[in-house]
Enzyme design. Structure first.
Site, PDB file in Angstrom:
ATOM      1  N   GLY A 149       0.833  -1.206   0.000  1.00  0.00           N
ATOM      2  CA  GLY A 149       0.000   0.000   0.000  1.00  0.00           C
ATOM      3  C   GLY A 149       0.859   1.244   0.000  1.00  0.00           C
ATOM      4  N   ASP A 150       0.218   2.370  -0.306  1.00  0.00           N
ATOM      5  CA  ASP A 150       0.897   3.670  -0.262  1.00  0.00           C
ATOM      6  C   ASP A 150       2.052   3.782  -1.242  1.00  0.00           C
ATOM      7  OD1 ASP A 150      -0.774   4.309   1.983  1.00  0.00           O
ATOM      8  OD2 ASP A 150       0.547   3.030   3.161  1.00  0.00           O
ATOM      9  N   GLU A 151       1.920   3.207  -2.419  1.00  0.00           N
ATOM     10  CA  GLU A 151       2.997   3.254  -3.422  1.00  0.00           C
ATOM     11  C   GLU A 151       2.897   4.494  -4.303  1.00  0.00           C
ATOM     12  OE1 GLU A 151       0.739   0.810  -3.317  1.00  0.00           O
ATOM     13  OE2 GLU A 151       1.730  -1.053  -2.765  1.00  0.00           O
ATOM     14  N   LYS A 157       0.065   5.168  -5.808  1.00  0.00           N
ATOM     15  CA  LYS A 157      -0.716   4.715  -6.964  1.00  0.00           C
ATOM     16  C   LYS A 157      -1.836   5.684  -7.294  1.00  0.00           C
ATOM     17  CE  LYS A 157      -3.114   1.283  -4.207  1.00  0.00           C
ATOM     18  NZ  LYS A 157      -2.240   1.600  -3.052  1.00  0.00           N
ATOM     19  N   GLY A 191      -6.433   6.020   1.000  1.00  0.00           N
ATOM     20  CA  GLY A 191      -6.177   7.454   0.886  1.00  0.00           C
ATOM     21  C   GLY A 191      -5.308   7.689  -0.335  1.00  0.00           C
ATOM     22  N   HIS A 192      -5.919   8.014  -1.458  1.00  0.00           N
ATOM     23  CA  HIS A 192      -5.165   8.251  -2.698  1.00  0.00           C
ATOM     24  C   HIS A 192      -4.884   9.738  -2.841  1.00  0.00           C
ATOM     25  CE1 HIS A 192      -6.418   4.261  -4.813  1.00  0.00           C
ATOM     26  NE2 HIS A 192      -5.650   4.103  -3.766  1.00  0.00           N
ATOM     27  N   THR A 242      -7.250   0.192   9.928  1.00  0.00           N
ATOM     28  CA  THR A 242      -7.519   1.633   9.853  1.00  0.00           C
ATOM     29  C   THR A 242      -8.740   2.014  10.696  1.00  0.00           C
ATOM     30  OG1 THR A 242      -8.907   1.363   7.907  1.00  0.00           O
ATOM     31  CG2 THR A 242      -6.555   1.772   7.507  1.00  0.00           C
ATOM     32  N   ARG A 293     -23.951 -12.808   4.416  1.00  0.00           N
ATOM     33  CA  ARG A 293     -25.170 -12.542   3.644  1.00  0.00           C
ATOM     34  C   ARG A 293     -26.268 -11.862   4.432  1.00  0.00           C
ATOM     35  NH1 ARG A 293     -24.967 -18.489   1.450  1.00  0.00           N
ATOM     36  NH2 ARG A 293     -24.135 -18.612   3.549  1.00  0.00           N
ATOM     37  N   GLN A 342      -5.635  -0.288  -1.651  1.00  0.00           N
ATOM     38  CA  GLN A 342      -4.791  -1.191  -0.881  1.00  0.00           C
ATOM     39  C   GLN A 342      -3.770  -1.800  -1.846  1.00  0.00           C
ATOM     40  OE1 GLN A 342      -8.388  -1.323  -0.241  1.00  0.00           O
ATOM     41  NE2 GLN A 342      -7.667   0.302   1.054  1.00  0.00           N
ATOM     42  N   ARG A 388      -0.785   7.820  10.574  1.00  0.00           N
ATOM     43  CA  ARG A 388       0.252   7.042  11.277  1.00  0.00           C
ATOM     44  C   ARG A 388       1.583   7.113  10.520  1.00  0.00           C
ATOM     45  NH1 ARG A 388      -2.504   1.175  11.755  1.00  0.00           N
ATOM     46  NH2 ARG A 388      -3.234   1.754   9.685  1.00  0.00           N
ATOM     47  N   ARG A 436       4.624   5.651   8.731  1.00  0.00           N
ATOM     48  CA  ARG A 436       4.775   4.376   8.027  1.00  0.00           C
ATOM     49  C   ARG A 436       6.095   3.723   8.402  1.00  0.00           C
ATOM     50  NH1 ARG A 436       2.976   7.248   2.468  1.00  0.00           N
ATOM     51  NH2 ARG A 436       0.756   7.244   2.859  1.00  0.00           N
ATOM     52  N   LYS A 457       8.555   7.544  -6.632  1.00  0.00           N
ATOM     53  CA  LYS A 457       9.358   8.181  -5.585  1.00  0.00           C
ATOM     54  C   LYS A 457      10.863   7.963  -5.753  1.00  0.00           C
ATOM     55  CE  LYS A 457       7.084   9.211  -1.723  1.00  0.00           C
ATOM     56  NZ  LYS A 457       6.273   9.205  -0.491  1.00  0.00           N
ATOM     57  N   GLY A 477       8.241  12.786  -8.415  1.00  0.00           N
ATOM     58  CA  GLY A 477       7.771  13.909  -7.588  1.00  0.00           C
ATOM     59  C   GLY A 477       6.281  13.739  -7.354  1.00  0.00           C
TER      60      GLY A 477
HETATM   61  P1  IMP Z   1      -8.140  -2.515   7.188  1.00  0.00           P
HETATM   62  O1  IMP Z   1      -8.159  -2.553   5.710  1.00  0.00           O
HETATM   63  O2  IMP Z   1      -8.557  -1.186   7.780  1.00  0.00           O
HETATM   64  O3  IMP Z   1      -8.909  -3.657   7.801  1.00  0.00           O
HETATM   65  O4  IMP Z   1      -6.611  -2.703   7.691  1.00  0.00           O
HETATM   66  C1  IMP Z   1      -5.915  -3.933   7.523  1.00  0.00           C
HETATM   67  C2  IMP Z   1      -4.455  -3.672   7.225  1.00  0.00           C
HETATM   68  O5  IMP Z   1      -4.323  -3.107   5.928  1.00  0.00           O
HETATM   69  C3  IMP Z   1      -3.786  -2.676   8.182  1.00  0.00           C
HETATM   70  O6  IMP Z   1      -2.425  -3.056   8.354  1.00  0.00           O
HETATM   71  C4  IMP Z   1      -3.856  -1.366   7.420  1.00  0.00           C
HETATM   72  O7  IMP Z   1      -2.855  -0.454   7.818  1.00  0.00           O
HETATM   73  C5  IMP Z   1      -3.647  -1.853   5.992  1.00  0.00           C
HETATM   74  N1  IMP Z   1      -4.267  -0.976   4.996  1.00  0.00           N
HETATM   75  C6  IMP Z   1      -5.577  -0.882   4.678  1.00  0.00           C
HETATM   76  N2  IMP Z   1      -5.784   0.025   3.716  1.00  0.00           N
HETATM   77  C7  IMP Z   1      -4.580   0.516   3.401  1.00  0.00           C
HETATM   78  C8  IMP Z   1      -4.137   1.482   2.427  1.00  0.00           C
HETATM   79  O8  IMP Z   1      -4.917   2.068   1.665  1.00  0.00           O
HETATM   80  N3  IMP Z   1      -2.782   1.714   2.404  1.00  0.00           N
HETATM   81  C9  IMP Z   1      -1.911   1.060   3.227  1.00  0.00           C
HETATM   82  N4  IMP Z   1      -2.293   0.143   4.119  1.00  0.00           N
HETATM   83  C10 IMP Z   1      -3.609  -0.123   4.214  1.00  0.00           C
END
Ligand code: IMP
Length: 446
Positions: A12-14, A16, A40-41, A132, A146, A221, A300, A302, A328, A420
């Protein structure tokens, strides 16, 4: 016409969001097909940064339809806030459509998410997932049990009350649960306000396919957080893979043209879970500081570390990546050497190149074997200006070698390079050659 998927190839958080926004420039429709407000994009527009949570990035472009697709779990009140914030800044430009099949994250799910992670940490502090806390896991659990509530249910208060009653029967253990009647009326109200945007989204996509229009599926994600193929149980509850993007949108696999995996030139992870290349020392701190590595959703800090080619190879195969976007690269500019993990040494001495161990505790014991690649100079404004003007021809030679090394290791060509945060700070190296045959697997641990 093309159907492209852009997905995260690490934890995550690449960046994207930025690559998806770049690709959205040539799309008619952008679809989010999984996850919800855990995303969070970040897109940096000339007007300033925007963080999108539940909306596809097509919302930022005139003439583009932004679909929040059937595979998502949506928190309708947060969604309204997100739309309002865009409206206030004059950035709500594309048409927003919400799939009537998407599920609703209820107040009960948010409470349950907190309650569950506390329960995990009571038995063992290391067992908490660090979610999260946006209700994702419980909302997907109820979906598969269901008795979930879908957006389509919000327009029928009678049926909504009945379904919610069933769901509430499973939640009596949660402290602070809001009364059922209050939730029914608040959901009916928000459903009424969102109603003009809620409709079936499959026909919109199928019509676009018939007309030959381009569609971009914007992954959220990342593949290593996939419920089945990620570092279970330290994962999210959806399928952030290429197959998941198709299931979560309703586009048939036969329509797919390209799968673009986005990876940082190093790596980060938020939340708990194994992370072999994590650097908890000064250099990790350097990456956090220079890379601005703080969660866009939760704020948080990273965890930071180096590029892991064992994991990237796995993700490349799992998703059928046709190209990579490496982001990056500017963060690493000025370092003499850049460590890249090429294999793992396991406690019994075996070397693993091709697949991470299935068990999270085994992966946590993998010792990364690094190769140090020569670094490239800092990318100051003049160097960035040249990149904007000349594209790939202006990439420093050591960076080109770094990118080639990734291609060799993964069998996937690097097409996009992010240097950038701004929308225009991406080099497109042009269409890539047809995919070569994958090299055989060197070793497979289980
Ligand atoms: P959840 O998706 O809130 O249930 O979190 C499960 C795990 O996925 C946790 O370690 C979160 O920090 C991680 N996670 C969920 N969504 C993201 C994202 O968009 N970016 C990075 N990590 C994520």
């Amino acid at each position: 016409m093309t159907v492209r998927i852009v997905l995260g190839a690490q934890f995550g958080d690449e960046a994207k969001g930025k690559i998806a926004d770049f690709l959205a420039g040539t799309a008619r429709i952008v679809v989010r097909s999984g996850g919800g407000p855990n995303t969070g994009h970040t897109v940096v527009l000339p007007e300033g940064p925007v963080v999108l949570h539940q909306l596809a990035c097509g919302v930022l472009r005139h003439g583009v339809t932004a679909i929040s697709g059937p595979g998502m779990v949506l928190q309708p009140f947060k969604l309204e806030d997100e739309l309002r914030a865009l409206d206030e800044r004059g950035l709500h430009r594309g048409e927003v459509v919400l799939s009537d099949r998407a599920h609703v994250i209820l107040p009960a799910h948010e409470l349950e998410d907190v309650w569950e992670d506390e329960l995990r940490s009571q038995s063992d502090p290391a067992a908490a997932l660090g979610t999260t806390k946006s209700g994702i896991g419980p909302a997907y659990a109820d979906r598969y049990a269901r008795w979930g509530i879908r957006l389509t249910d919000l327009s029928r208060p009678g049926a909504l009350r009945e379904r919610l009653g069933l769901l509430y029967a499973t939640k009596s253990h949660l402290p602070g649960l809001p009364p059922l009647e209050e939730v029914v009326s608040r959901l009916a109200e928000v459903g009424g306000r969102l109603a003009p945007m809620i409709r079936p989204t499959e026909p919109i996509l199928w019509d676009a396919l018939a007309r030959g229009e381009s569609i971009l599926l914007e992954g959220a994600q990342s593949a290593l957080l996939d419920i089945d193929f990620g570092t279970y149980p330290y994962v999210t509850s959806s399928h952030p893979t290429s197959a998941g993007a198709l299931v979560g949108s309703g586009i048939p696999p036969t329509e797919l043209d390209e799968v673009i995996g986005v990876a940082k030139a190093y790596s980060t992870r938020v939340g708990a879970g194994p992370y072999p290349t994590e650097d908890t020392g000064e250099r990790g701190e350097f990456l956090r500081r220079v890379g601005g590595e703080r969660g866009a959703t939760t704020g948080r800090a990273r965890r930071c570390g180096w590029l892991d080619l064992v994991l990237l190879r796995y993700v490349a195969r799992l998703n059928g990546l046709t190209s990579l976007a490496i982001t990056k690269v500017d963060v690493l500019g000025g370092l003499d050497e850049i460590p890249v993990c090429v294999s793992y040494r396991m406690p019994d001495g075996t070397i693993v190149r091709d697949a991470p161990p299935t068990r999270a505790d085994d992966l946590a014991r993998a010792e990364p074997v690094y190769e140090n690649l020569p670094g490239w100079p800092e990318l100051h404004e003049r160097a960035k200006e040249r990149l904007r003007r000349e594209g790939g021809a202006a990439l420093p030679s050591a960076l080109v070698r770094f990118l080639d090394f990734i291609t060799q290791a993964t069998d996937v060509p690097v097409r996009y390079v992010g240097y950038g945060a701004h929308r225009d700070e991406t080099v497109d190296l042009g269409p890539t050659a047809p995919r070569a045959r994958r090299s055989p697997l060197a070793a497979w641990s289980g």
